[in-house]
Write an enzyme that holds these catalytic residues in place. Structure first.
Site, mmCIF file in Angstrom:
data_model
loop_
_atom_site.group_PDB
_atom_site.id
_atom_site.type_symbol
_atom_site.label_atom_id
_atom_site.label_comp_id
_atom_site.label_asym_id
_atom_site.label_seq_id
_atom_site.Cartn_x
_atom_site.Cartn_y
_atom_site.Cartn_z
ATOM 1 N N CYS A 107 13.583 59.371 18.080
ATOM 2 C CA CYS A 107 13.079 59.603 16.730
ATOM 3 C C CYS A 107 13.872 60.745 16.124
ATOM 4 O O CYS A 107 14.089 61.767 16.783
ATOM 5 C CB CYS A 107 11.594 59.958 16.782
ATOM 6 S SG CYS A 107 10.868 60.253 15.166
ATOM 7 N N LEU A 108 14.289 60.584 14.874
ATOM 8 C CA LEU A 108 15.075 61.633 14.213
ATOM 9 C C LEU A 108 14.259 62.917 14.042
ATOM 10 O O LEU A 108 14.836 63.983 13.831
ATOM 11 C CB LEU A 108 15.594 61.137 12.866
ATOM 12 C CG LEU A 108 16.656 60.026 12.942
ATOM 13 C CD1 LEU A 108 16.929 59.455 11.556
ATOM 14 C CD2 LEU A 108 17.942 60.526 13.580
HETATM 15 NI NI NI Z 1 10.701 58.202 14.130
#
Ligand code: NI
Length: 176
Positions: A100-101
């Site tokens: 996830c960023l």
């Molecule tokens: Ni994410």
């Protein structure tokens, strides 16, 4: 448009439900979607949700373009979903690595439904429906979870399968 700062896990906007969009086809909504795509692409992500850039609205984007020399991966059309609703088809699920960023440098193994249908609105407020399987379905679930304040680590069943990408030395999937 602009590449925006991505909020990281711990920021309160990521941990609470976002609000439905009620007015469509506005310059603000077009700008938000453009910023989401710009920010996703600039960070080599496969998807991004509005709360990740600090906008607590129910808007997600995702998509994967696959180079011709890499036919192993699934191409996923660039998609905008406003106020999405996911309906899992059956109870089958599988587990796979996600990133996830908003949680840079980490990966975890997350269970997701393998087949779903979705309904949503496009940026102009037109109702859309679709179906997704496999990684496409996983991506949609990951992004829509963001709209409910859920980050993927909350869903990990075995926390031994969660860690820093460089330490796990696995093949890194795209972050979303
Ligand atoms: Ni994410």
């Amino acid at each position: 448009m602009a590449v925006r700062t991505i909020l990281r896990m711990g920021h309160p906007v990521l941990a609470r439900p976002s609000e439905p969009v009620t007015v469509f086809d506005t310059p603000a909504l077009h700008g938000l979607v453009a910023d989401l795509f710009d920010t996703m692409v600039a960070n080599q992500g496969a998807g991004l949700a509005a709360p990740q850039i600090g906008v607590a609205l129910r808007v997600v984007v995702f998509g994967v373009r696959v180079p011709q020399q890499d036919p192993e991966r699934d191409e996923i059309p660039f998609t905008v979903l406003v106020n999405p609703v996911l309906e899992p088809q059956g109870t089958e699920s599988d587990e796979a690595w996600e990133g996830c960023l908003s949680i840079p440098g980490m990966r975890g193994v997350v269970p997701r439904y393998t087949h779903l249908r979705y309904s949503a609105f496009d940026i102009r407020g037109v109702s859309i429906r679709g179906e997704a399987t496999g990684f496409h379905a996983r991506l949609a679930q990951h992004e829509c979870d963001h709209l409910d304040g859920i980050l993927y680590p909350y869903r990990i069943r075995d926390l031994r399968l969660f860690g820093f990408t460089d330490a796990l030395s696995l093949q890194a999937p795209s972050e979303s």
